[in-house]
Design an enzyme around this catalytic site. Sequence first.
Site, PDB file in Angstrom:
ATOM      1  N   CYS A 185       5.393  46.714  41.449  1.00 10.01           N
ATOM      2  CA  CYS A 185       5.889  47.274  42.718  1.00 10.01           C
ATOM      3  C   CYS A 185       4.745  47.455  43.718  1.00 10.01           C
ATOM      4  CB  CYS A 185       6.575  48.610  42.443  1.00 10.01           C
ATOM      5  SG  CYS A 185       6.831  49.631  43.893  1.00 10.01           S
ATOM      6  N   GLY A 186       4.841  46.763  44.881  1.00 12.10           N
ATOM      7  CA  GLY A 186       3.794  46.861  45.897  1.00 12.10           C
ATOM      8  C   GLY A 186       3.613  48.257  46.441  1.00 12.10           C
ATOM      9  N   HIS A 187       4.727  48.968  46.689  1.00 10.65           N
ATOM     10  CA  HIS A 187       4.629  50.338  47.198  1.00 10.65           C
ATOM     11  C   HIS A 187       3.951  51.236  46.175  1.00 10.65           C
ATOM     12  CE1 HIS A 187       6.877  49.509  50.791  1.00 10.65           C
ATOM     13  NE2 HIS A 187       7.904  49.040  50.107  1.00 10.65           N
ATOM     14  N   CYS A 188       4.233  50.976  44.880  1.00  5.85           N
ATOM     15  CA  CYS A 188       3.602  51.788  43.829  1.00  5.85           C
ATOM     16  C   CYS A 188       2.094  51.577  43.837  1.00  5.85           C
ATOM     17  CB  CYS A 188       4.161  51.406  42.454  1.00  5.85           C
ATOM     18  SG  CYS A 188       5.947  51.639  42.311  1.00  5.85           S
TER      19      CYS A 188
END
Length: 462
Positions: A13-16
């Site tokens: 996950c990029g946001h993670c």
Amino acid sequence: MHSQPHPPDAPWCGHCKALAPEYSKAAALLAAESAGVMLAKVDGPAEPELTKEFGVEGYPTLKFFQNGNRTHPEEYTGPQKAEGIAEWLRRRVGPSAIRLEDEEGVQALMDTRDIVVIGFFQNLQEQNMATFLALAKDALDMTFGFTDRPQLFHKFGLTKDTVVLFKKFDEGRADFLVDDELGLDMGDLSRFLVTHSMHLVTEFNSQTSPKIFAARILNHLLLFVNQTLPQHRELLADFREAAPPFRGQVLFVMVDVAADNGHVLQYFGLKAEEAPTLRLVNIETTKKYAPTGRTPITAASVTAFCHAVFHGEVKPYFLSQEVPPDWDQRPVKTLVGKNFEKVAFDETKNVFVKFYAPWCSHCREMAPVWEALAEKYKDHEDIVIAELDSTANELEAFAVGGYPTLKFFPAGPDRKVIEYKSTRDLETFSKFLDSGGDLPEEPAVSSPEPQANSTLGPKEEL
């Protein structure tokens, strides 16, 4: 027992990944303070039982578990940066406001911050105090204190429960009197604090734009100036002088045309050389207003312009490109704001219009089909296939909410408009046109791309 927020994580996950270093920094900040809070993380896909138990539907999700309460964790709604995460937690594991006992304490608090909010309550056990502390938990950009000391009531000229916002700019102070009968309303107080924490004039830039859009003030008055020119900078004093009576109703914003604000100019249809000038926009209706004539910008003319808009004496304006000389030479006709009304509502024509954005991938995908449709019907005198770039042209008749939007304007005097929501292929388009705008029920196409926010709304772009 330690309080614990944790974000179920997904390795891909990029946001993670963006949150991870900030989350680690926040943990280090709180550990250094011995704040009594522990930060942890969970690999969500590897722990399906946990994600199911806590209703995790996306990543990253952060939940705050306090005092061992497993059944009712608090959803994290705060900032994504380390200091914001840490402050959100501090105000939950510790007091969200500082108790003040004397003038020295008040002064010390006020010296450390540009904005300080102090609740003066005669009884700290009443609901007013609880409401105040609850609001303070989430208003992370302000520092809160409270007191019940009579000498402090006297010092600041107060006789009743009052929340006072002290600031090192503009008026210096704003008082919110608590209603004796209704008590302290959190929504009213929140709106008051947001309104009065804003400067009378806010310069638009990437740092201030989130606050401008979060201010919940629907009318924005913009002064466009070139900050490199002394005669332009001198106008700011008059602009600021006009602002106080409109606080809470109009947000006064300065836009420097010499800075990186081209997108703002584009939204208002302005060129940098037109500064200095004023524009007013209502971010709910997106209607824009311009002064009539070239009146010099003074406190009086700024005030008069606002009153004229609110009294309906100034009509909104709508952006339009110039009509291209060859607008009707290709099979797909080119519409702009200035020729839309004449073409679309021609009583002798059936007009099918594609409203698009140049950056919209769905629009690009269907462009060949639209060209083919226009080619097929180019010899039909009563059928017009057209397109309009909605990012550069606004219509008084209606707003476009997504791209591409397809609307059919059948011939006749009643200005009828039919929105096309069926399959976007040549065969179905043809059936639609051949039936005069009537089509049997068919599966709807996928949703159009949402319109990029281009208003002074509660988002980052103007």
